[in-house]
Scaffold this motif. Structure first.
Motif, PDB file in Angstrom:
ATOM      1  N   THR A  12       0.823  -1.026   0.079  1.00  0.00           N
ATOM      2  CA  THR A  12       0.090   0.053  -0.022  1.00  0.00           C
ATOM      3  C   THR A  12       0.687   1.388   0.079  1.00  0.00           C
ATOM      4  O   THR A  12       0.659   2.186  -0.535  1.00  0.00           O
ATOM      5  N   VAL A  20       2.615   1.957  -3.298  1.00  0.00           N
ATOM      6  CA  VAL A  20       1.727   2.218  -4.501  1.00  0.00           C
ATOM      7  C   VAL A  20       1.236   3.827  -4.202  1.00  0.00           C
ATOM      8  O   VAL A  20       0.759   4.470  -5.085  1.00  0.00           O
ATOM      9  N   LEU A  21       0.818   3.886  -3.093  1.00  0.00           N
ATOM     10  CA  LEU A  21       0.419   5.404  -2.573  1.00  0.00           C
ATOM     11  C   LEU A  21       1.173   6.409  -3.011  1.00  0.00           C
ATOM     12  O   LEU A  21       0.806   7.593  -3.475  1.00  0.00           O
ATOM     13  N   ALA A  23       0.911   7.314  -6.529  1.00  0.00           N
ATOM     14  CA  ALA A  23      -0.291   7.965  -6.794  1.00  0.00           C
ATOM     15  C   ALA A  23      -0.169   9.349  -6.567  1.00  0.00           C
ATOM     16  O   ALA A  23      -0.425  10.179  -7.171  1.00  0.00           O
ATOM     17  N   CYS A  77      -6.293  -2.133  -9.593  1.00  0.00           N
ATOM     18  CA  CYS A  77      -5.222  -1.925  -8.685  1.00  0.00           C
ATOM     19  C   CYS A  77      -5.483  -2.763  -7.284  1.00  0.00           C
ATOM     20  O   CYS A  77      -6.408  -2.394  -6.520  1.00  0.00           O
ATOM     21  N   ASP A 125      -6.911   7.785   1.107  1.00  0.00           N
ATOM     22  CA  ASP A 125      -5.916   7.304   0.000  1.00  0.00           C
ATOM     23  C   ASP A 125      -6.493   6.697  -0.923  1.00  0.00           C
ATOM     24  O   ASP A 125      -5.929   6.547  -2.079  1.00  0.00           O
ATOM     25  N   LYS A 126      -7.326   5.771  -0.532  1.00  0.00           N
ATOM     26  CA  LYS A 126      -8.249   5.155  -1.760  1.00  0.00           C
ATOM     27  C   LYS A 126      -8.746   6.073  -2.710  1.00  0.00           C
ATOM     28  O   LYS A 126      -8.696   5.546  -4.052  1.00  0.00           O
ATOM     29  N   MET A 138      -5.857   7.341  -5.154  1.00  0.00           N
ATOM     30  CA  MET A 138      -5.562   6.144  -5.891  1.00  0.00           C
ATOM     31  C   MET A 138      -6.307   6.068  -7.019  1.00  0.00           C
ATOM     32  O   MET A 138      -6.017   6.126  -8.192  1.00  0.00           O
ATOM     33  N   GLU A 139      -7.883   5.925  -6.989  1.00  0.00           N
ATOM     34  CA  GLU A 139      -8.571   5.709  -7.775  1.00  0.00           C
ATOM     35  C   GLU A 139      -8.776   6.878  -8.692  1.00  0.00           C
ATOM     36  O   GLU A 139      -9.124   6.814  -9.877  1.00  0.00           O
ATOM     37  N   PHE A 167      -5.393   6.728 -10.770  1.00  0.00           N
ATOM     38  CA  PHE A 167      -5.149   5.714 -11.622  1.00  0.00           C
ATOM     39  C   PHE A 167      -6.269   5.733 -12.646  1.00  0.00           C
ATOM     40  O   PHE A 167      -5.889   4.978 -13.800  1.00  0.00           O
ATOM     41  N   VAL A 207      -9.737   0.357  -6.936  1.00  0.00           N
ATOM     42  CA  VAL A 207      -8.571  -0.045  -5.855  1.00  0.00           C
ATOM     43  C   VAL A 207      -9.145  -1.186  -4.946  1.00  0.00           C
ATOM     44  O   VAL A 207     -10.401  -0.621  -4.276  1.00  0.00           O
TER      45      VAL A 207
END
Length: 435
Positions: free
Chosen positions: A197, A200-201, A204, A224, A235-236, A239-240, A243, A247
């Motif tokens: 996490t 990947v964060l 992002a 993801c 954070d999700k 990311m979404e 990206f 996620v």
């Protein structure tokens, strides 16, 4: 070519039989599922009592009449020579041998019989297909660590090539490295991201800073998957947004395989096919659904090595909507050893401290990563990577938040760093206590 299936078959893992068995389990009616679970639990315990000297000595009885009589295993119980823990008919050459990550501080070597290991992978493939990811055809961008010794590095890269994975090593997460990551996405048809996490964060946030959408850069991207570390809602969302794809959370442990996976309805569905997952209190008694407790797992098919009522080291909550066939993990709270003990005896989950601090730090807009360490009962240290030092105003906001939500009269030190220390595997442990 079905590369994923071929790689398992070359290593003599019976993936076809495993996939057929998984389908048969999934077709068991809801009303018959209790019989299936009870029967498999009884079968695996009796097998190890009859074929595993280590487990027989650990159990201290020859039989049981109630599941609660089966003793709970701790990681420390398994920290002895693997040869002592293997069942009759199994050896290092005939079983799958692995090592836990050690993120709990108690690593050990374990074994799985080849059918149990194949069944774990059949489960992963089944869950990934929920999101239109085919392990035989979909190219993975893998944000993980990698062994740095020559032999281990080559071996892992060969496995990556066969398994349609392209490694993004996360030991260097500088902006220069992120630029190289971005270039790889531009030049490759990645179907999905899979990784820790925190790493990947960070990627992002890099894309967000550059005002880029990864889906536009890499049109084949579908999904993801993040694992091993806590994913927060905000954070999700980030990311979404950057990206351009969903996620989802994956929860697993190397010694048991897949524990839970998020479906398209945002339900974290627990693996109830080849595992039996319990939530227990400190006295090893089941807690009511909706209540917090220790996550304890039984591997229903692993005959090479007993993983029975095994305390995986995490705490969580099962949703009240759970059924025996479809348990739903409502919360994964964190490691049982991730707690802060304060001078007045108050016990605070480290995650609480982290979450409160995070909400303030994110306001600055310049923080890349941070970790928190408790070095005395009344003393904490926040290490962070940022474009600039915290101002006194920012520090006072953090201190006030900690006073309100964690405890009073606590000392907090701040240290800005160029990069944060990660484990050998590349994980970022976000809260630690050295007490």
């Amino acid at each position: 070519m079905d590369w994923f299936k071929l790689s398992l078959q070359l290593n003599k893992f019976p993936i076809n039989r495993a996939q057929k068995t998984l389908q048969e389990i999934q077709e068991i009616p809801v009303e018959d599922y209790n019989n299936y679970i009870s029967g498999k639990r009884q079968e695996i315990v009796e097998f190890h009592l009859n074929n595993n000297r280590f487990y027989k000595n650990f159990f201290r009885k020859n039989s049981f009449s109630n599941w609660n009589e089966v003793p709970v295993m701790a990681k420390t119980d398994l920290q002895q020579k693997l040869e002592n823990r293997l069942s009759k008919g199994f050896s290092k050459s005939t079983a799958y041998i692995g090592k836990t990550s050690g993120s709990s501080g108690t690593p050990f070597i374990f074994a799985k019989d080849k059918f149990a290991h194949a069944l774990s992978w059949a489960g992963f493939q089944d869950r990934y297909q929920w999101h239109d990811i085919d392990l035989n055809k979909s190219l993975q961008a893998r944000f993980y660590g990698i062994p740095l010794d020559f032999y281990g590095n080559i071996q892992e890269r060969i496995k990556d090539r066969i398994s349609l994975r392209r490694r993004f090593p996360i030991f260097d997460l500088s902006e220069q490295k992120m630029e190289k990551f971005l270039k790889r996405f531009k030049n490759s048809n990645f179907s999905y991201i899979n990784g820790y996490t925190s790493a990947v964060l960070l990627f992002a946030k890099f894309l967000d800073h550059k005002n880029l959408n990864l889906k536009e850069v890499c049109p084949h991207l579908k999904l993801c998957i993040v694992t091993s570390e806590r994913l927060f809602k905000e954070d999700k969302k980030l990311m979404e947004l950057v990206f351009g794809v969903p996620v989802v959370n994956e929860y697993g442990a190397s010694e048991v395989g897949l524990i839970a996976f998020e479906n398209k309805e945002n339900e974290w569905v627990v693996n109830a096919e080849d595992l039996f997952v319990e939530i227990l209190d400190k006295n090893n008694k089941p807690v009511p659904t909706g209540s917090e407790g220790r996550i304890v797992i039984t591997s229903l098919y692993n005959k090479a090595h007993p993983i029975i009522r095994y305390d995986v080291g995490d705490t969580g909550v099962l949703s009240e909507k759970s059924t025996l066939k479809k348990p739903i993990l409502e919360k994964l709270i964190g490691r049982t050893n991730d707690i802060a003990i304060l001078p007045d005896g108050k016990v605070v989950p480290g995650l609480t401290f982290y979450y409160v601090t995070k909400s303030i730090i994110e306001d600055t807009g310049s923080i890349k990563e941070f970790v928190i360490n408790q070095n005395a009962q009344d003393s904490f240290k926040i290490e962070y990577v940022s474009q600039s030092d915290f101002s006194e105003t920012q520090k006072q906001k953090i201190l006030q938040s900690i006073k309100t939500y964690v405890g009073k009269n606590l000392k907090v030190a701040f240290e800005r760093k160029d990069k944060l220390a990660r484990s050998k595997s590349g994980k970022l442990k976000q809260f630690t206590s050295t007490l």
